[in-house]
Design a protein around this motif. Structure first.
Motif, mmCIF file in Angstrom:
data_model
loop_
_atom_site.group_PDB
_atom_site.id
_atom_site.type_symbol
_atom_site.label_atom_id
_atom_site.label_comp_id
_atom_site.label_asym_id
_atom_site.label_seq_id
_atom_site.Cartn_x
_atom_site.Cartn_y
_atom_site.Cartn_z
ATOM 1 N N GLU A 205 -7.232 10.079 -63.299
ATOM 2 C CA GLU A 205 -7.543 8.896 -62.492
ATOM 3 C C GLU A 205 -6.931 7.649 -63.120
ATOM 4 O OE1 GLU A 205 -11.334 6.543 -60.486
ATOM 5 O OE2 GLU A 205 -11.602 8.526 -61.364
ATOM 6 N N ASN A 206 -6.114 6.960 -62.332
ATOM 7 C CA ASN A 206 -5.502 5.704 -62.764
ATOM 8 C C ASN A 206 -5.505 4.766 -61.557
ATOM 9 O OD1 ASN A 206 -4.151 3.705 -64.070
ATOM 10 N ND2 ASN A 206 -2.271 4.871 -64.444
ATOM 11 N N PHE A 207 -6.688 4.268 -61.228
ATOM 12 C CA PHE A 207 -6.976 3.514 -60.007
ATOM 13 C C PHE A 207 -7.053 4.408 -58.779
ATOM 14 C CE2 PHE A 207 -5.398 -0.285 -62.314
ATOM 15 C CZ PHE A 207 -6.603 -0.951 -62.313
ATOM 16 N N TYR A 208 -6.276 5.457 -58.733
ATOM 17 C CA TYR A 208 -6.466 6.438 -57.674
ATOM 18 C C TYR A 208 -6.267 7.819 -58.280
ATOM 19 C CZ TYR A 208 -1.322 6.452 -57.385
ATOM 20 O OH TYR A 208 0.006 6.536 -57.673
ATOM 21 N N GLN A 209 -6.856 8.824 -57.595
ATOM 22 C CA GLN A 209 -6.832 10.175 -58.135
ATOM 23 C C GLN A 209 -5.422 10.756 -58.039
ATOM 24 O OE1 GLN A 209 -9.785 11.053 -59.259
ATOM 25 N NE2 GLN A 209 -9.311 13.071 -60.062
ATOM 26 N N THR A 210 -4.945 11.288 -59.131
ATOM 27 C CA THR A 210 -3.637 11.932 -59.145
ATOM 28 C C THR A 210 -3.707 13.105 -60.115
ATOM 29 O OG1 THR A 210 -1.271 11.561 -59.503
ATOM 30 C CG2 THR A 210 -2.769 10.364 -60.947
ATOM 31 N N LYS A 211 -2.560 13.676 -60.435
ATOM 32 C CA LYS A 211 -2.491 14.778 -61.393
ATOM 33 C C LYS A 211 -1.788 14.280 -62.653
ATOM 34 C CE LYS A 211 -4.105 17.879 -58.460
ATOM 35 N NZ LYS A 211 -5.410 18.552 -58.678
ATOM 36 N N ILE A 212 -2.018 14.966 -63.742
ATOM 37 C CA ILE A 212 -1.430 14.541 -65.011
ATOM 38 C C ILE A 212 0.096 14.583 -64.955
ATOM 39 C CG2 ILE A 212 -1.111 15.283 -67.411
ATOM 40 C CD1 ILE A 212 -4.029 15.785 -67.613
ATOM 41 N N ALA A 213 0.643 15.637 -64.375
ATOM 42 C CA ALA A 213 2.107 15.765 -64.284
ATOM 43 C C ALA A 213 2.446 16.732 -63.159
ATOM 44 C CB ALA A 213 2.690 16.254 -65.605
ATOM 45 N N SER A 214 2.422 16.225 -61.925
ATOM 46 C CA SER A 214 2.622 17.091 -60.769
ATOM 47 C C SER A 214 3.584 16.445 -59.781
ATOM 48 C CB SER A 214 1.268 17.380 -60.098
ATOM 49 O OG SER A 214 1.420 18.265 -59.024
ATOM 50 N N PRO A 215 4.890 16.514 -60.054
ATOM 51 C CA PRO A 215 5.856 15.896 -59.150
ATOM 52 C C PRO A 215 6.007 16.690 -57.849
ATOM 53 C CG PRO A 215 6.992 17.140 -60.849
ATOM 54 C CD PRO A 215 5.536 17.178 -61.201
ATOM 55 N N LYS A 216 6.498 15.994 -56.837
ATOM 56 C CA LYS A 216 6.855 16.678 -55.588
ATOM 57 C C LYS A 216 8.210 17.363 -55.792
ATOM 58 C CE LYS A 216 4.386 13.239 -52.807
ATOM 59 N NZ LYS A 216 3.938 12.394 -53.933
ATOM 60 N N LYS A 217 8.666 18.048 -54.770
ATOM 61 C CA LYS A 217 9.951 18.734 -54.867
ATOM 62 C C LYS A 217 11.072 17.726 -55.085
ATOM 63 C CE LYS A 217 8.421 22.922 -53.927
ATOM 64 N NZ LYS A 217 8.479 24.016 -54.917
#
Length: 638
Positions: free
Chosen positions: A567-579
């Motif tokens: 969480e860094n102001f909004y929920q995300t993943k630690i290292a999960s890029p898109k294609k």
């Protein structure tokens, strides 16, 4: 051939033979040292510390055994013969001999993969014998083997008992003659090319060779032979024991997280200012540390205290008499006004606040909120003022009950900027005559000493002057030590008590629970080990493994760690890029996703797939960006 395949092949091989003989040292038993001579270094260290001398024992012990073997090349020497020849007084020889036996007993343990093979042979009704070249007494070794769980073997053929060695083949021939066994029915298992492979060959016995040393760790580097004794012994301890971890994430916790937590707890216990102070282990980052500390030092005066910047914020602003000072409790970033109000825990119910919060384009530095008139106006809302006073009054009662105003304190926390210590010190500044709070942290970033003072805190892993790669893997560590309870958001009255109120707890992923289980297994194992009193777990050793994970992760860790929530102001993943192809079209999204990733090196590995040194590439990019910004700034000044 990897270790698992090798042991499967070994068990398959054992099926073809009626009699199985095992070597003992580095086969059935392992020592928690990288080299047998490290045993003598540990003995010398203990002996010298006890007597306050420099005995030179290790060198003398090695030389004495060497000269005796040279003079008696065709037979094994005994421990008694070694100590009769070594250059010390009779009393010293006896003490050192006793110490050597105690040290060997404390360092020896089952070689777990070979223990499985041994047990398999016993279960298959094979006749099992032990054949070893060693100077230690047979009764002593039998006791060690029994304690390690080895039972059911027929007989132990020990070179110093028979005065013959495996190396010449003579000890194998004695075994064949005494047991009246045909040599083609025997398979010998051992690690030494000379003693086991060549020695058994001389006696006409087949041998399955196992490697003496295997590098089992995932990220903990193999120390150089010239490395410090503590580093070599810690590596050997982990390398030979973590094979019991059946899950990869548990193994990661055993070799990285366990030593980190253990080392910090030891340093905290030995802190020169701990005596006479109550230790506060601050929730929730210290959840696992508190479990370890309780296991290691149950008699110490310590407490797991439920605190957070958010819960301390209203108490702090009440203590300093300025609500706009709440920003001191904020992470050091820029915020919109609605984010400021939201971080403080309020809804935009008041009309004035709602109107002001429509100014979404403007951002404010969190720790300088008092410099902005519109922020002050929003915080003057009667709703906020009243609620803040109530929160401060109840929170102060909680802190008072736990000794903030009446006891000297040592605050143990993960660290980074020293904000919790700053808030607590300001809260009690006008209400207590206690000495300053002392903080002890894993690490602190730039600006900490300016905020809380150089003499009021210490660190173990890194400080603001130490630009270690570990600092860029902070999010990895924070994800590993996630507590099962939510962050403390405020305090409330519950009858006559004041209790912490938590935010909704995240579901702790199984991989994190497995890492934590591995960490606690290491701490439990190491506490029981002779090494716990003989060596120091150094910060440099701990950091090396974490830095390797951060800078050069393996694919398995990229997958399961990269997908952890962050969480860094909004929920995300630690290292999960898109294609990659998505970013070719949406290149602005690449910048946003990269900047919000908690593990940027991991992000690049997962995005580009190639095994390039992304850690170094990222460092070079940051260096270049700073140079450009500095140049632009200087150009503007001109």
């Amino acid at each position: 051939m990897n270790s698992e395949k090798m042991h499967c092949a070994l068990m398959k091989k054992c099926q073809k033979y009626d009699v199985i003989t095992f070597d003992v040292f580095d086969t059935l038993l392992k020592r928690d040292v990288m080299s047998p001579t490290d045993v003598f270094c540990l003995i010398e260290q203990e002996f010298d510390q006890k007597h306050g001398i420099k005995s030179g024992f290790a060198e003398k012990r090695i030389y004495t055994e060497y000269t005796l073997r040279k003079a008696n090349s065709l037979r094994e020497v005994t421990l008694d013969e070694i100590y009769e020849a070594i250059d010390y007084s009779k009393a010293q020889r006896q003490e050192l001999k006793t110490l050597e036996l105690a040290t060997e007993k404390g360092l020896l343990h089952a070689n777990y993969p070979l223990k499985y093979v041994f047990d398999y042979c016993i279960a298959q009704k094979k006749k099992v014998f032990l054949i070893s070249d060693m100077y230690l007494p047979v009764s002593f070794l039998k006791e060690i083997l029994k304690d390690a769980g080895f039972a059911g073997y027929q007989k132990f053929y020990l070179s110093c008992e028979y005065r013959k060695t495996k190396l010449t083949g003579e000890l194998f021939r004695v075994f064949l003659q005494e047991e009246r066994i045909k040599r083609d029915s025997v398979l010998h298992i051992g690690d030494s090319i000379c003693a086991d492979v060549l020695g058994s060959f001389r006696a006409g016995i087949k041998c399955f060779h196992i490697p003496k040393n295997t590098h089992n760790t995932l990220y903990m580097p193999l120390p150089e032979d010239s490395s410090a004794l503590s580093k070599r012994c810690l590596y050997a301890f982990i390398n030979s024991r973590e094979c019991r971890c059946t899950i990869r994430s548990e193994q990661l916790g055993y070799e990285l997280l366990g030593p980190l937590i253990y080392g910090y707890c030891v340093q905290l216990h030995n802190h020169p200012k701990r005596k006479g102070r109550k230790v506060w282990l601050s929730a929730r980052d210290m959840y696992l540390f508190e479990k370890a500390y309780k296991l290691l030092y149950p008699e110490d005066d310590f407490e797991y205290i439920y605190l957070s910047r958010k819960s301390l914020r209203p108490i702090y602003s009440d203590a300093v008499g300025d609500l706009a000072k709440s920003g001191e409790a904020f992470p050091d970033k820029e915020y919109t006004l609605s984010q400021v109000i939201g971080y403080m825990g309020y809804e935009l119910e008041d009309a004035n606040i709602s109107k002001l919060c429509n100014l979404e384009g403007k951002k404010y530095q969190g720790r300088s909120l008092g410099d902005y008139p519109e922020v002050r106006k929003a915080l003057d809302s009667p709703i906020i003022v009243k609620k803040e006073a109530e929160l401060a009054a109840v929170g102060k009662q909680y802190l008072d009950k736990h000794g903030l105003f009446s006891e000297p304190l040592l605050l143990a926390d993960i660290g980074w900027h020293g904000t919790t210590q700053l808030l607590l010190e300001k809260i009690r500044e006008k209400s207590s005559q206690m000495p300053p709070i002392i903080g002890y942290y894993l690490g602190c970033c730039q600006g900490t000493s300016k905020r809380i003072g150089k003499d009021t805190y210490g660190t173990w892993l890194f400080d603001e002057e130490d630009n270690r790669p570990f600092m860029r893997g902070i999010v990895l560590l924070e994800s590993m030590i996630l507590a099962p309870h939510g962050s403390t958001v405020r305090f409330e009255k519950e009858g006559s008590s004041v209790v912490p109120i938590f935010a909704e707890a995240e579901s702790v992923p199984n991989t994190i629970l497995e890492m934590q289980q591995g960490a606690m297994s290491f701490i439990t194992d190491f506490k029981k080990s002779l090494l716990s009193n003989a060596i120091t777990v150094h910060a440099e050793t701990v950091c090396a493994g974490f830095e390797k994970l951060e800078m050069a992760p393996k694919n398995e860790e990229l997958e399961y760690i990269g997908e952890l929530d962050y969480e860094n102001f909004y929920q995300t993943k630690i290292a999960s890029p898109k294609k990659f192809r998505y970013y070719l079209i949406h290149w602005k999204a690449l910048k946003d996703d990269f900047m919000y990733a908690g593990w940027r090196t991991g992000f690049m590995y997962r995005l580009f797939k190639l095994r390039l040194p992304y850690g170094k590439i990222y460092d070079l990019g940051r260096w270049g960006w700073k140079k450009i910004k500095k140049y632009d700034s200087e150009k503007l000044e001109v």
